[in-house]
Design a protein around this motif. Structure first.
Motif, PDB file in Angstrom:
ATOM      1  N   ASN A   1       0.834  -1.201   0.000  1.00  0.00           N
ATOM      2  CA  ASN A   1       0.000   0.000   0.000  1.00  0.00           C
ATOM      3  C   ASN A   1       0.871   1.254   0.000  1.00  0.00           C
ATOM      4  O   ASN A   1       1.922   1.285   0.656  1.00  0.00           O
ATOM      5  CB  ASN A   1      -0.923   0.032   1.217  1.00  0.00           C
ATOM      6  N   CYS A   2       0.444   2.268  -0.718  1.00  0.00           N
ATOM      7  CA  CYS A   2       1.149   3.550  -0.745  1.00  0.00           C
ATOM      8  C   CYS A   2       1.075   4.206   0.630  1.00  0.00           C
ATOM      9  O   CYS A   2      -0.002   4.299   1.229  1.00  0.00           O
ATOM     10  CB  CYS A   2       0.523   4.458  -1.798  1.00  0.00           C
ATOM     11  N   LYS A   3       2.217   4.688   1.116  1.00  0.00           N
ATOM     12  CA  LYS A   3       2.237   5.316   2.437  1.00  0.00           C
ATOM     13  C   LYS A   3       1.621   6.710   2.415  1.00  0.00           C
ATOM     14  O   LYS A   3       1.298   7.268   3.463  1.00  0.00           O
ATOM     15  CB  LYS A   3       3.674   5.396   2.959  1.00  0.00           C
TER      16      LYS A   3
ATOM     17  N   ARG B   1       4.649  14.692  11.452  1.00  0.00           N
ATOM     18  CA  ARG B   1       4.593  13.258  11.731  1.00  0.00           C
ATOM     19  C   ARG B   1       4.146  12.482  10.489  1.00  0.00           C
ATOM     20  O   ARG B   1       4.679  11.409  10.188  1.00  0.00           O
ATOM     21  CB  ARG B   1       3.655  12.965  12.900  1.00  0.00           C
ATOM     22  N   GLU B   2       3.179  13.025   9.762  1.00  0.00           N
ATOM     23  CA  GLU B   2       2.735  12.388   8.527  1.00  0.00           C
ATOM     24  C   GLU B   2       3.880  12.315   7.515  1.00  0.00           C
ATOM     25  O   GLU B   2       4.055  11.308   6.828  1.00  0.00           O
ATOM     26  CB  GLU B   2       1.553  13.154   7.935  1.00  0.00           C
ATOM     27  N   TYR B   3       4.666  13.393   7.438  1.00  0.00           N
ATOM     28  CA  TYR B   3       5.811  13.408   6.523  1.00  0.00           C
ATOM     29  C   TYR B   3       6.821  12.334   6.916  1.00  0.00           C
ATOM     30  O   TYR B   3       7.317  11.583   6.059  1.00  0.00           O
ATOM     31  CB  TYR B   3       6.477  14.789   6.558  1.00  0.00           C
ATOM     32  N   LEU B   4       7.116  12.231   8.197  1.00  0.00           N
ATOM     33  CA  LEU B   4       8.069  11.226   8.672  1.00  0.00           C
ATOM     34  C   LEU B   4       7.563   9.812   8.414  1.00  0.00           C
ATOM     35  O   LEU B   4       8.352   8.890   8.154  1.00  0.00           O
ATOM     36  CB  LEU B   4       8.335  11.411  10.169  1.00  0.00           C
ATOM     37  N   ASN B   5       6.228   9.633   8.463  1.00  0.00           N
ATOM     38  CA  ASN B   5       5.633   8.306   8.280  1.00  0.00           C
ATOM     39  C   ASN B   5       5.441   7.929   6.808  1.00  0.00           C
ATOM     40  O   ASN B   5       4.967   6.838   6.513  1.00  0.00           O
ATOM     41  CB  ASN B   5       4.287   8.223   9.011  1.00  0.00           C
ATOM     42  N   GLY B   6       5.797   8.838   5.897  1.00  0.00           N
ATOM     43  CA  GLY B   6       5.762   8.477   4.483  1.00  0.00           C
ATOM     44  C   GLY B   6       4.843   9.281   3.596  1.00  0.00           C
ATOM     45  O   GLY B   6       4.904   9.151   2.367  1.00  0.00           O
ATOM     46  N   LYS B   7       4.001  10.156   4.149  1.00  0.00           N
ATOM     47  CA  LYS B   7       3.091  10.955   3.319  1.00  0.00           C
ATOM     48  C   LYS B   7       3.808  12.232   2.894  1.00  0.00           C
ATOM     49  O   LYS B   7       3.608  13.298   3.461  1.00  0.00           O
ATOM     50  CB  LYS B   7       1.805  11.262   4.082  1.00  0.00           C
TER      51      LYS B   7
ATOM     52  N   ILE C   1      18.269  11.780  12.489  1.00  0.00           N
ATOM     53  CA  ILE C   1      17.965  12.348  11.171  1.00  0.00           C
ATOM     54  C   ILE C   1      16.523  12.839  11.120  1.00  0.00           C
ATOM     55  O   ILE C   1      16.223  13.879  10.520  1.00  0.00           O
ATOM     56  CB  ILE C   1      18.222  11.315  10.068  1.00  0.00           C
ATOM     57  N   GLU C   2      15.623  12.117  11.760  1.00  0.00           N
ATOM     58  CA  GLU C   2      14.221  12.555  11.805  1.00  0.00           C
ATOM     59  C   GLU C   2      14.079  13.838  12.620  1.00  0.00           C
ATOM     60  O   GLU C   2      13.254  14.700  12.293  1.00  0.00           O
ATOM     61  CB  GLU C   2      13.355  11.432  12.377  1.00  0.00           C
ATOM     62  N   HIS C   3      14.896  13.986  13.647  1.00  0.00           N
ATOM     63  CA  HIS C   3      14.894  15.248  14.398  1.00  0.00           C
ATOM     64  C   HIS C   3      15.422  16.391  13.528  1.00  0.00           C
ATOM     65  O   HIS C   3      14.969  17.537  13.657  1.00  0.00           O
ATOM     66  CB  HIS C   3      15.735  15.112  15.670  1.00  0.00           C
ATOM     67  N   LEU C   4      16.362  16.097  12.639  1.00  0.00           N
ATOM     68  CA  LEU C   4      16.834  17.121  11.693  1.00  0.00           C
ATOM     69  C   LEU C   4      15.688  17.616  10.818  1.00  0.00           C
ATOM     70  O   LEU C   4      15.563  18.819  10.558  1.00  0.00           O
ATOM     71  CB  LEU C   4      17.945  16.548  10.804  1.00  0.00           C
ATOM     72  N   VAL C   5      14.868  16.683  10.363  1.00  0.00           N
ATOM     73  CA  VAL C   5      13.713  17.041   9.532  1.00  0.00           C
ATOM     74  C   VAL C   5      12.730  17.897  10.327  1.00  0.00           C
ATOM     75  O   VAL C   5      12.286  18.956   9.868  1.00  0.00           O
ATOM     76  CB  VAL C   5      13.009  15.769   9.014  1.00  0.00           C
ATOM     77  N   VAL C   6      12.384  17.433  11.517  1.00  0.00           N
ATOM     78  CA  VAL C   6      11.434  18.160  12.375  1.00  0.00           C
ATOM     79  C   VAL C   6      11.906  19.589  12.601  1.00  0.00           C
ATOM     80  O   VAL C   6      11.144  20.556  12.411  1.00  0.00           O
ATOM     81  CB  VAL C   6      11.274  17.441  13.735  1.00  0.00           C
ATOM     82  N   ASN C   7      13.157  19.749  12.975  1.00  0.00           N
ATOM     83  CA  ASN C   7      13.660  21.073  13.342  1.00  0.00           C
ATOM     84  C   ASN C   7      13.948  21.962  12.144  1.00  0.00           C
ATOM     85  O   ASN C   7      13.978  23.190  12.273  1.00  0.00           O
ATOM     86  CB  ASN C   7      14.903  20.921  14.218  1.00  0.00           C
ATOM     87  N   SER C   8      14.127  21.362  10.972  1.00  0.00           N
ATOM     88  CA  SER C   8      14.237  22.178   9.757  1.00  0.00           C
ATOM     89  C   SER C   8      12.902  22.856   9.469  1.00  0.00           C
ATOM     90  O   SER C   8      12.842  24.054   9.147  1.00  0.00           O
ATOM     91  CB  SER C   8      14.648  21.303   8.571  1.00  0.00           C
ATOM     92  N   TYR C   9      11.828  22.092   9.584  1.00  0.00           N
ATOM     93  CA  TYR C   9      10.498  22.679   9.408  1.00  0.00           C
ATOM     94  C   TYR C   9      10.202  23.712  10.501  1.00  0.00           C
ATOM     95  O   TYR C   9       9.678  24.796  10.226  1.00  0.00           O
ATOM     96  CB  TYR C   9       9.432  21.584   9.436  1.00  0.00           C
TER      97      TYR C   9
ATOM     98  N   SER D   1       6.950   4.169  -4.471  1.00  0.00           N
ATOM     99  CA  SER D   1       6.440   3.068  -3.656  1.00  0.00           C
ATOM    100  C   SER D   1       7.424   2.621  -2.590  1.00  0.00           C
ATOM    101  O   SER D   1       7.048   2.013  -1.590  1.00  0.00           O
ATOM    102  CB  SER D   1       6.099   1.873  -4.552  1.00  0.00           C
ATOM    103  N   ASN D   2       8.709   2.944  -2.777  1.00  0.00           N
ATOM    104  CA  ASN D   2       9.736   2.459  -1.854  1.00  0.00           C
ATOM    105  C   ASN D   2      10.127   3.492  -0.801  1.00  0.00           C
ATOM    106  O   ASN D   2      11.280   3.576  -0.394  1.00  0.00           O
ATOM    107  CB  ASN D   2      10.978   2.015  -2.626  1.00  0.00           C
ATOM    108  N   VAL D   3       9.181   4.313  -0.393  1.00  0.00           N
ATOM    109  CA  VAL D   3       9.452   5.308   0.644  1.00  0.00           C
ATOM    110  C   VAL D   3       9.677   4.595   1.963  1.00  0.00           C
ATOM    111  O   VAL D   3       8.843   3.827   2.432  1.00  0.00           O
ATOM    112  CB  VAL D   3       8.275   6.307   0.783  1.00  0.00           C
ATOM    113  N   GLY D   4      10.819   4.835   2.572  1.00  0.00           N
ATOM    114  CA  GLY D   4      11.146   4.207   3.848  1.00  0.00           C
ATOM    115  C   GLY D   4      11.447   5.243   4.904  1.00  0.00           C
ATOM    116  O   GLY D   4      11.146   6.427   4.753  1.00  0.00           O
ATOM    117  N   ARG D   5      12.066   4.799   5.967  1.00  0.00           N
ATOM    118  CA  ARG D   5      12.428   5.709   7.050  1.00  0.00           C
ATOM    119  C   ARG D   5      13.494   6.677   6.556  1.00  0.00           C
ATOM    120  O   ARG D   5      14.372   6.320   5.748  1.00  0.00           O
ATOM    121  CB  ARG D   5      12.965   4.918   8.242  1.00  0.00           C
TER     122      ARG D   5
END
Length: 245
Positions: free
Chosen positions: A2-4, A63-69, A155-163, A22-26
């Motif tokens: 399923n598409c994330k 959170r949606e972005y981190l989870n693949g959307k 790395i996910e914290h880098l994304v959060v704090n960039s936004y 389709s291959n969106v991962g962490r």
């Protein structure tokens, strides 16, 4: 599979419904750098959608972005650089200091004559967007430590704090204009307070399955650690720059 992003069944490399890979991962450092190279100049891709989402439901949207959307979102580092640059240009246009100018001036006055300000501090002040980009890893390390065990890697914290930092630049831009035309001591400290409260709101929504008081305390701890780490790094950099003169 399923598409994330939209949840539809995916049979190939891309989703036939929304177009996301389709291959969106962490998120990893490699994927983050690839997205930066591909999308930093593509302002039209999800720019206004991301801007609206980060004002109305920031933590949930991230959170949606981190989870693949990710299809609709503007990329985090490009977002940060864009609004940091806008804030810097706007500040110069209306003849106001950035918050970093004020911070560096205060640091210089506290330690020595402002005319003897180390060249590295002058560079930081004149290159706001780059300085902000350099500070993101420090702030992200602080939030990563503060929210240790909450399920997000560095790395996910880098994304959060960039936004977060990109959106804070918008807040500073708004107050810069208000300060120019309205004035008053209220606009000296209020922008910083609002920016910090925005970051706390993001963490509050992002980690909404935890103890609320702990989330608040962890958010405040993030800023305490950030200040300590930044000051320590700044002192080391100044020391090295003075030695190498």
């Amino acid at each position: 599979m399923n598409c994330k992003n939209c949840g539809h069944i995916v049979e190939g490399e891309y989703c036939n419904h929304c177009g996301q890979k389709s291959n969106v991962g962490r998120i990893t450092l490699s994927s983050l750098l690839n997205e930066l190279i591909e999308d930093i100049f593509q302002i039209d891709r999800g720019f206004f959608y991301t801007l609206f989402q980060l004002f109305t439901r920031p933590g949930k949207s991230i959170r949606e972005y981190l989870n693949g959307k990710r299809r609709k979102h503007f990329k985090p580092i490009a977002y940060l650089i864009t609004f940091s640059t806008i804030y810097f240009i706007m500040s110069k246009m209306v003849g106001q200091n950035t918050w970093m100018d004020d911070l560096i001036s205060g640091f210089a006055e506290g330690g020595s004559n402002e005319e003897e300000m180390p060249e590295i501090l002058t560079w930081f002040s004149k290159n706001y967007a780059y300085t902000t980009l350099l500070l993101i890893p420090v702030f992200s390390f602080a939030s990563f430590i503060s929210f240790w065990g909450a399920g997000k890697n560095y790395i996910e914290h880098l994304v959060v704090n960039s936004y977060v930092t990109g959106q804070q630049a918008i807040i500073y831009s708004i107050f810069t204009v208000l300060k120019k035309f309205i004035g008053g001591e209220l606009f000296e400290l209020l922008p910083v307070v609002v920016a910090v409260c925005y970051a706390i709101l993001v963490f509050w929504q992002l980690f909404d399955n935890g103890n609320r008081m702990k989330i608040l305390l962890r958010s405040l701890l993030t800023y305490v650690l950030y200040l300590i780490l930044s000051l320590g790094i700044l002192i080391v950099i100044i020391g090295i720059s003075e030695i190498t003169k």
